[in-house]
Design an enzyme around this catalytic site. Structure first.
Site, mmCIF file in Angstrom:
data_model
loop_
_atom_site.group_PDB
_atom_site.id
_atom_site.type_symbol
_atom_site.label_atom_id
_atom_site.label_comp_id
_atom_site.label_asym_id
_atom_site.label_seq_id
_atom_site.Cartn_x
_atom_site.Cartn_y
_atom_site.Cartn_z
ATOM 1 N N ASN A 115 31.915 43.620 -98.654
ATOM 2 C CA ASN A 115 31.010 44.715 -98.268
ATOM 3 C C ASN A 115 29.748 44.172 -97.617
ATOM 4 O O ASN A 115 28.988 43.466 -98.265
ATOM 5 C CB ASN A 115 30.670 45.570 -99.483
ATOM 6 C CG ASN A 115 31.864 46.397 -99.893
ATOM 7 O OD1 ASN A 115 32.908 45.832 -100.199
ATOM 8 N ND2 ASN A 115 31.737 47.697 -99.867
ATOM 9 N N ASN A 162 42.474 53.014 -82.229
ATOM 10 C CA ASN A 162 41.244 52.259 -81.966
ATOM 11 C C ASN A 162 41.355 50.812 -82.412
ATOM 12 O O ASN A 162 40.991 49.903 -81.680
ATOM 13 C CB ASN A 162 40.064 52.890 -82.716
ATOM 14 C CG ASN A 162 39.405 53.961 -81.897
ATOM 15 O OD1 ASN A 162 38.570 53.676 -81.046
ATOM 16 N ND2 ASN A 162 39.823 55.183 -82.117
ATOM 17 N N ARG A 192 37.345 58.339 -104.616
ATOM 18 C CA ARG A 192 37.606 58.504 -103.181
ATOM 19 C C ARG A 192 38.982 57.906 -102.876
ATOM 20 O O ARG A 192 39.304 56.804 -103.359
ATOM 21 C CB ARG A 192 36.518 57.747 -102.404
ATOM 22 C CG ARG A 192 36.576 57.910 -100.919
ATOM 23 C CD ARG A 192 35.375 57.261 -100.242
ATOM 24 N NE ARG A 192 35.401 55.809 -100.369
ATOM 25 C CZ ARG A 192 34.504 54.987 -99.825
ATOM 26 N NH1 ARG A 192 33.489 55.499 -99.139
ATOM 27 N NH2 ARG A 192 34.595 53.698 -99.985
ATOM 28 N N ALA A 193 39.753 58.618 -102.069
ATOM 29 C CA ALA A 193 41.108 58.140 -101.751
ATOM 30 C C ALA A 193 41.037 56.752 -101.118
ATOM 31 O O ALA A 193 40.182 56.493 -100.273
ATOM 32 C CB ALA A 193 41.787 59.111 -100.790
ATOM 33 N N GLY A 194 41.934 55.889 -101.542
ATOM 34 C CA GLY A 194 42.053 54.571 -100.892
ATOM 35 C C GLY A 194 41.121 53.507 -101.437
ATOM 36 O O GLY A 194 41.040 52.413 -100.868
ATOM 37 N N PHE A 208 34.218 42.848 -82.790
ATOM 38 C CA PHE A 208 33.702 43.683 -83.879
ATOM 39 C C PHE A 208 34.071 45.156 -83.703
ATOM 40 O O PHE A 208 34.038 45.913 -84.673
ATOM 41 C CB PHE A 208 32.166 43.598 -83.944
ATOM 42 C CG PHE A 208 31.652 42.226 -84.266
ATOM 43 C CD1 PHE A 208 31.551 41.797 -85.581
ATOM 44 C CD2 PHE A 208 31.274 41.352 -83.259
ATOM 45 C CE1 PHE A 208 31.083 40.530 -85.891
ATOM 46 C CE2 PHE A 208 30.798 40.078 -83.554
ATOM 47 C CZ PHE A 208 30.705 39.668 -84.869
ATOM 48 N N TYR A 261 42.897 52.114 -92.693
ATOM 49 C CA TYR A 261 41.893 51.182 -92.176
ATOM 50 C C TYR A 261 42.335 49.736 -92.417
ATOM 51 O O TYR A 261 42.411 48.931 -91.488
ATOM 52 C CB TYR A 261 40.523 51.444 -92.832
ATOM 53 C CG TYR A 261 39.541 50.345 -92.564
ATOM 54 C CD1 TYR A 261 39.124 50.073 -91.261
ATOM 55 C CD2 TYR A 261 39.058 49.535 -93.597
ATOM 56 C CE1 TYR A 261 38.255 49.026 -90.995
ATOM 57 C CE2 TYR A 261 38.192 48.488 -93.329
ATOM 58 C CZ TYR A 261 37.791 48.238 -92.037
ATOM 59 O OH TYR A 261 36.943 47.201 -91.780
HETATM 60 N N1 UDP Z 1 30.614 54.761 -103.008
HETATM 61 C C1 UDP Z 1 30.109 55.766 -103.836
HETATM 62 N N2 UDP Z 1 29.357 56.754 -103.258
HETATM 63 C C2 UDP Z 1 29.062 56.769 -101.923
HETATM 64 C C3 UDP Z 1 29.576 55.744 -101.108
HETATM 65 C C4 UDP Z 1 30.353 54.742 -101.681
HETATM 66 O O1 UDP Z 1 30.338 55.780 -105.033
HETATM 67 O O2 UDP Z 1 28.378 57.702 -101.449
HETATM 68 C C5 UDP Z 1 31.403 53.670 -103.608
HETATM 69 C C6 UDP Z 1 32.810 53.551 -103.033
HETATM 70 O O3 UDP Z 1 33.708 54.340 -103.763
HETATM 71 C C7 UDP Z 1 33.061 52.044 -103.179
HETATM 72 C C8 UDP Z 1 31.691 51.410 -103.056
HETATM 73 O O4 UDP Z 1 30.749 52.460 -103.298
HETATM 74 O O5 UDP Z 1 33.557 51.774 -104.456
HETATM 75 C C9 UDP Z 1 31.423 50.826 -101.691
HETATM 76 O O6 UDP Z 1 31.784 51.785 -100.727
HETATM 77 P P1 UDP Z 1 31.394 51.662 -99.207
HETATM 78 O O7 UDP Z 1 31.800 52.929 -98.528
HETATM 79 O O8 UDP Z 1 29.976 51.240 -99.069
HETATM 80 O O9 UDP Z 1 32.247 50.432 -98.653
HETATM 81 P P2 UDP Z 1 33.833 50.173 -98.674
HETATM 82 O O10 UDP Z 1 34.119 49.586 -100.031
HETATM 83 O O11 UDP Z 1 34.539 51.438 -98.412
HETATM 84 O O12 UDP Z 1 34.022 49.173 -97.577
#
Ligand code: UDP
Length: 334
Positions: A171, A92, A282-284, A73, A141
């Protein structure tokens, strides 16, 4: 079974340790405690504070505890952070796994359960995502984990006694039913805990990252799987592993929820207002990620129990309200 759990002091790893010991397995944990919590590992479980780069020390642990299977993990897991610090992620997550696999090879440990990710699919060509979907990660990632999947495929060709399963997480959210362990990251970037922090007043507000995606409410859609269900799949996968196995399973409940839907659910679960603002993408971040986990369900007999996102958020809410400062609260309690 004698197991090494790497990252066993982290959010998902600690739930694995809990479930594995409750099933009677003998577990040893390594964790560098960079983002993990020593308190998340029961005191009766042997614990070694080690980094994945410390191959020699890992060899010592594998030998000392006669490890038969490794559940891996330990990793950095933030998409946004990986975009800004790619080398750190490859060091990492990719080089770290390599070091661990080298230690296993030296010790003749041939069973590996790997935490992979839906981020290996990138922007999916279709949803729900099947294991056969094209993998084209769009952030470091996802790529750091995808490289490990490739290394594992090569390894099983070179060593037919090796067998691995790569579990592609969607998720992960929620907390153990007894409320003893849960999610406590610093910094916290994930949606569910941050929404609940906003409900608790621990943060001023939640920022929704983009509401101009091609989805019904314009916000991103994700598949939120309860951490205990996720770990049940690991146990089933571990038990199914045989020489020469190279298996890949999507772990999600098969239903996507938008960020807007998560906010509404959290409002109803908590009965609190959640101050919200709309910000940039958010990028990515792909627009939609949700799983077709039929293969895990039919081949492993996996059946997620918490298929309603309400339950997932309720369990997280119980943890956060009983541990307002995460494991810090627990330290003050005892
Ligand atoms: N997200 C958001 N605001 C936040 C954190 C996450 O809108 O403060 C959105 C993010 O853009 C994604 C979803 O919530 O679409 C889940 O993001 P999270 O970081 O929980 O998990 P990831 O999808 O990156 O594994």
């Amino acid at each position: 079974m004698n197991l090494l759990v790497t990252g066993g002091a982290g959010y998902i790893g600690s739930h694995a340790v809990k479930q594995l010991i409750s099933l009677g397995h003998r577990v040893v944990v390594i964790d560098n405690l960079f983002r993990g919590h020593r308190e998340a590992v029961p005191s009766e479980v042997p614990f070694h504070q080690l980094d994945l780069a410390e191959t020699g020390e890992i060899i010592g642990v594998l030998k000392e505890y006669k490890v038969e299977t490794v559940m891996h993990f330990a990793a950095l897991t933030y998409v946004g952070e990986s975009v800004n610090k790619p080398l750190w992620y490859y060091r990492n997550n990719t080089a770290g796994a390599l070091s661990l696999l080298e230690a296993m090879e030296i010790c003749g440990v041939n069973r590996f359960v790997f935490s992979s990710t839906a981020a290996t699919y990138g922007e999916p060509d279709s949803v729900p995502i099947k294991e056969t979907n094209r993998q084209a990660p769009i952030n470091p990632y996802g790529r750091s984990k995808w490289f490990v999947e490739g290394i594992l495929k090569d390894l099983v060709i070179a060593n037919p006694k090796f067998g691995f399963v790569a579990l592609r997480y969607f998720n992960v959210a929620g907390a153990s039913a007894d409320g003893i362990i849960g999610e406590d990251h610093e910094p916290e970037t994930h949606l569910v805990p941050n929404v609940l922090y906003a409900a608790m007043g621990k943060r001023d507000k939640i920022t929704v990252f983009g509401n101009d995606y091609p989805t019904p409410d314009g916000t991103c859609i994700r598949d939120y799987v309860h951490v205990d269900d996720l770990i049940s799949a690991h146990v089933l996968a571990m038990n199914s592993l045989r020489d020469g196995d190279a298996k890949f399973y999507n772990l999600g409940i098969g239903h996507g929820y938008s960020v807007g839907e998560i906010l509404n659910t959290a409002k109803s679960v908590t009965g609190r207002d959640i101050p919200t603002e709309y910000g940039e993408r958010r990028a990515g971040d792909p627009a939609q990620l949700y799983a077709d986990s039929t293969v895990a369900q039919t081949e492993l007999g996996w059946k997620p129990v918490h298929t309603d996102v309400n339950e997932v958020i309720e369990s997280a809410w119980r943890w956060h309200t009983s541990h307002p400062n995460g494991y810090g609260s627990r330290r003050q309690d005892v």
